[in-house]
Every structure is written in C-alpha cells, then in structure tokens.
Design a protein around this motif. Sequence first.
Motif, PDB file in Angstrom:
ATOM      1  N   LYS A   1       0.846  -1.164   0.015  1.00 40.34           N
ATOM      2  CA  LYS A   1      -0.209  -0.059  -0.226  1.00 40.34           C
ATOM      3  C   LYS A   1       0.921   1.121   0.219  1.00 40.34           C
ATOM      4  CE  LYS A   1      -3.938   1.822   2.457  1.00 40.34           C
ATOM      5  NZ  LYS A   1      -5.017   1.988   3.664  1.00 40.34           N
ATOM      6  N   LEU A   2       0.965   2.156  -1.111  1.00 40.39           N
ATOM      7  CA  LEU A   2       1.717   3.127  -1.129  1.00 40.39           C
ATOM      8  C   LEU A   2       1.104   4.374  -1.821  1.00 40.39           C
ATOM      9  CD1 LEU A   2       4.937   3.852  -1.132  1.00 40.39           C
ATOM     10  CD2 LEU A   2       4.843   3.117  -3.633  1.00 40.39           C
ATOM     11  N   GLY A   3       1.417   5.533  -1.048  1.00 42.01           N
ATOM     12  CA  GLY A   3       0.700   6.801  -1.696  1.00 42.01           C
ATOM     13  C   GLY A   3       0.279   7.627  -0.430  1.00 42.01           C
ATOM     14  N   LYS A   4       0.040   9.056  -0.757  1.00 41.30           N
ATOM     15  CA  LYS A   4      -0.708   9.707   0.224  1.00 41.30           C
ATOM     16  C   LYS A   4      -2.033   9.247   0.447  1.00 41.30           C
ATOM     17  CE  LYS A   4       1.776  13.839  -1.171  1.00 41.30           C
ATOM     18  NZ  LYS A   4       1.808  15.413  -1.388  1.00 41.30           N
ATOM     19  N   SER A   5      -2.676   9.541   1.530  1.00 42.20           N
ATOM     20  CA  SER A   5      -3.949   9.059   2.090  1.00 42.20           C
ATOM     21  C   SER A   5      -4.844   9.685   1.022  1.00 42.20           C
ATOM     22  CB  SER A   5      -3.928   9.985   3.448  1.00 42.20           C
ATOM     23  OG  SER A   5      -5.333   9.672   4.006  1.00 42.20           O
ATOM     24  N   GLY A   6      -5.728   8.918   0.753  1.00 37.21           N
ATOM     25  CA  GLY A   6      -6.741   9.084  -0.315  1.00 37.21           C
ATOM     26  C   GLY A   6      -6.407   8.924  -1.731  1.00 37.21           C
ATOM     27  N   GLU A   7      -4.989   8.901  -1.904  1.00 39.61           N
ATOM     28  CA  GLU A   7      -4.228   8.602  -3.152  1.00 39.61           C
ATOM     29  C   GLU A   7      -3.752   7.194  -3.368  1.00 39.61           C
ATOM     30  OE1 GLU A   7      -2.029  11.836  -4.194  1.00 39.61           O
ATOM     31  OE2 GLU A   7      -3.645  13.248  -3.756  1.00 39.61           O
ATOM     32  N   GLU A   8      -3.774   6.210  -2.198  1.00 37.76           N
ATOM     33  CA  GLU A   8      -2.751   5.063  -1.996  1.00 37.76           C
ATOM     34  C   GLU A   8      -3.347   4.175  -3.385  1.00 37.76           C
ATOM     35  OE1 GLU A   8      -4.916   5.866   2.008  1.00 37.76           O
ATOM     36  OE2 GLU A   8      -5.602   5.653   0.075  1.00 37.76           O
ATOM     37  N   GLU A   9      -2.426   3.339  -3.517  1.00 34.64           N
ATOM     38  CA  GLU A   9      -2.159   2.600  -4.682  1.00 34.64           C
ATOM     39  C   GLU A   9      -1.914   1.029  -3.916  1.00 34.64           C
ATOM     40  OE1 GLU A   9      -0.484   2.909  -8.436  1.00 34.64           O
ATOM     41  OE2 GLU A   9      -0.910   4.926  -8.398  1.00 34.64           O
ATOM     42  N   ILE A  10      -2.639  -0.211  -4.550  1.00 32.97           N
ATOM     43  CA  ILE A  10      -2.310  -1.522  -3.845  1.00 32.97           C
ATOM     44  C   ILE A  10      -1.658  -2.144  -5.197  1.00 32.97           C
ATOM     45  CG2 ILE A  10      -3.044  -3.773  -2.889  1.00 32.97           C
ATOM     46  CD1 ILE A  10      -3.729  -1.061  -0.982  1.00 32.97           C
ATOM     47  N   ARG A  11      -0.513  -2.924  -4.552  1.00 32.36           N
ATOM     48  CA  ARG A  11       0.227  -3.360  -5.790  1.00 32.36           C
ATOM     49  C   ARG A  11       1.021  -4.642  -5.316  1.00 32.36           C
ATOM     50  NH1 ARG A  11       1.654  -0.008 -10.573  1.00 32.36           N
ATOM     51  NH2 ARG A  11       0.435   1.502 -10.123  1.00 32.36           N
ATOM     52  N   GLU A  12       1.109  -5.698  -6.076  1.00 33.74           N
ATOM     53  CA  GLU A  12       1.750  -7.039  -5.632  1.00 33.74           C
ATOM     54  C   GLU A  12       3.232  -6.759  -5.865  1.00 33.74           C
ATOM     55  OE1 GLU A  12      -0.259  -9.206  -3.917  1.00 33.74           O
ATOM     56  OE2 GLU A  12      -1.692  -7.794  -4.271  1.00 33.74           O
ATOM     57  N   ALA A  13       3.980  -7.423  -5.083  1.00 33.35           N
ATOM     58  CA  ALA A  13       5.459  -7.263  -5.163  1.00 33.35           C
ATOM     59  C   ALA A  13       6.062  -8.738  -4.749  1.00 33.35           C
ATOM     60  CB  ALA A  13       5.950  -6.410  -4.283  1.00 33.35           C
ATOM     61  N   GLY A  14       7.099  -9.260  -5.374  1.00 30.64           N
ATOM     62  CA  GLY A  14       7.662 -10.656  -5.149  1.00 30.64           C
ATOM     63  C   GLY A  14       9.285 -10.257  -5.265  1.00 30.64           C
ATOM     64  N   PRO A  15       9.951 -11.073  -5.202  1.00 29.09           N
ATOM     65  CA  PRO A  15      11.540 -11.185  -5.065  1.00 29.09           C
ATOM     66  C   PRO A  15      11.629 -10.346  -6.692  1.00 29.09           C
ATOM     67  CG  PRO A  15      10.819 -13.441  -4.733  1.00 29.09           C
ATOM     68  CD  PRO A  15       9.447 -12.709  -5.121  1.00 29.09           C
ATOM     69  N   GLY A  16      12.757  -9.323  -5.973  1.00 29.11           N
ATOM     70  CA  GLY A  16      13.203  -8.518  -7.206  1.00 29.11           C
ATOM     71  C   GLY A  16      12.650  -7.177  -7.189  1.00 29.11           C
ATOM     72  N   THR A  17      11.688  -7.050  -6.680  1.00 34.99           N
ATOM     73  CA  THR A  17      10.730  -5.649  -6.662  1.00 34.99           C
ATOM     74  C   THR A  17      11.576  -4.586  -5.826  1.00 34.99           C
ATOM     75  OG1 THR A  17       8.616  -6.978  -6.962  1.00 34.99           O
ATOM     76  CG2 THR A  17       8.568  -4.689  -6.138  1.00 34.99           C
ATOM     77  N   PHE A  18      11.631  -3.661  -6.155  1.00 34.86           N
ATOM     78  CA  PHE A  18      12.259  -2.286  -5.560  1.00 34.86           C
ATOM     79  C   PHE A  18      11.085  -1.169  -5.472  1.00 34.86           C
ATOM     80  CE2 PHE A  18      14.169   2.007  -5.889  1.00 34.86           C
ATOM     81  CZ  PHE A  18      15.067   1.770  -4.846  1.00 34.86           C
TER      82      PHE A  18
END
Length: 93
Positions: A36-53
């Motif tokens: 969960k990444l982003g400013k409050s109200g603008e968050e995005e949910i992404r999946e991340a596995g090995p090698g993700t930065f």
Amino acid sequence: MNAKLWYLDPGEQIGYHAHSEQEEFYYVIQGEFSLKLGKSGEEEIREAGPGTFFAAGPEIGHGYRNVGDETGLVLAIGSPPVEDPGLDPHQLD
C-alpha cells in the motif's frame, strides 16, 4: 542511512504509515507481498515479489503485508539516518 532486514511470516505486516523527514527504499528479497503506497486518499495497492524495488518519500504513506506461504524478507534503507517514528498518513495535509 539506516538499513534493516525485515523477516515477515505469512500474514504479518508493516502497517500503513509515513515519516516526517526520512525517505525509505525497499527491496523484496524473498516472499510475496501486497504493498500500500501513496498519500492518504491516493493510495495504490500493488503485488510485489522477489526483485521488486519500491520507495516512499517523506510524508508518503507506505506499508506492506506478506501474502505468501513462506517467510518473506525485505531490505529497508532509510535516509537520513534519524530517529523518525511513524506518522498516521491520514493526519497529514
């Protein structure tokens, strides 16, 4: 800078938070995570596995949860190397 290795069991998480002045960089070494990444109200949910930065600047909300079946391992690097406790991103302007 500060560096930490986070070992997270399946279902374990680092809750959604922000820092006042520290920028953090993350690298997923092992496991599967939901970010969960982003400013409050603008968050995005992404999946991340090995090698993700991914990165979160000051006052940018971020958190992640191990959604896999094995222990996950994430390298976290924070700069500047200050004691910067987590803030509630929903309370920031």
